[in-house]
Scaffold this active site. Sequence first.
Site: not given
Length: 283
Positions: A7, A64, A144, A150, A177, A180, A203, A209, A238
């Site tokens: 990313h 994206s 996604e 979120e 991902d 998540h 991802h 992260r 990512e």
Amino acid sequence: MPRFGAHAFIWAAEWSPEAAEKVVAGAAEAGLDFVEIPLLRPERFDVALTRRLLQQYGLGCTCSLALPVEASLPEHPEAATRFLMQALDTAHRLGSPVLTGVTYATLGALSGRAPSNEDYAVIVRALKPVARHAARLGMRLGLEPVNRYETYLLNLAAQGLALIERLDEPNVFLHLDTYHMNIEEKGFRDPIVRAGRHLGYIHLSESDRGTPGTGNVHWDEVFAGLSEIGFGGDLVMESFVTLNPEIARATCMWRKVVEDPQAMVREGLAFLRRKAHQYGLLT
């Protein structure tokens, strides 16, 4: 065979001429096949500059996004369709084979209630013409699922698959991902295996992260699942080293998760490549 990418937010938070060159040069130096470009405002995107840089460095791209507030779903379906159509056209001009991400929602927009059947019906009506336009362009549209903080609409792979079934368009795929998934799923292998042929993009994100391999994601489960389904889509590291204010606010990223971005790129990519080779996804 899967392609390997990363990313753009690993290298830069914006897409100015200087930032774009930093991103594309960094991805090329890392030996990647492509870079994932966030199309947050496709109407302002410099396609000519980006195409020139991608060609100069011999890189592909994917695109994206998440829906802006003024085109949120399920509140503004007509605006969402228009926004996604424009984003598809921009992505197509860049040479991206996909438009993916939170194509069905605005990050950080929470209703205070569970999603309803009517919410999903509105989303289907908004996304169907988008998927068909993507097909006309020879492109695919991704969904996604992201965590409950979120969005309230798609948090689980199973919910994404149910929406794909309702859309009933052959070029719509599931985009998972691991960040998540670490919050919402019971594990990593089973959702990947259940997704099967519908899984087109993933991802590879650590639990904080940060640098893959240094947190709580069960990477052997992830890659075992991908190997089991014969995954041939895109593998994308990512890690949020830099974020623009809009995304930082939506994802609540207020602290540095990586002190040395160059070390993160070097060590994180090396870790993920080792896992992909170990499980037969890369040769």
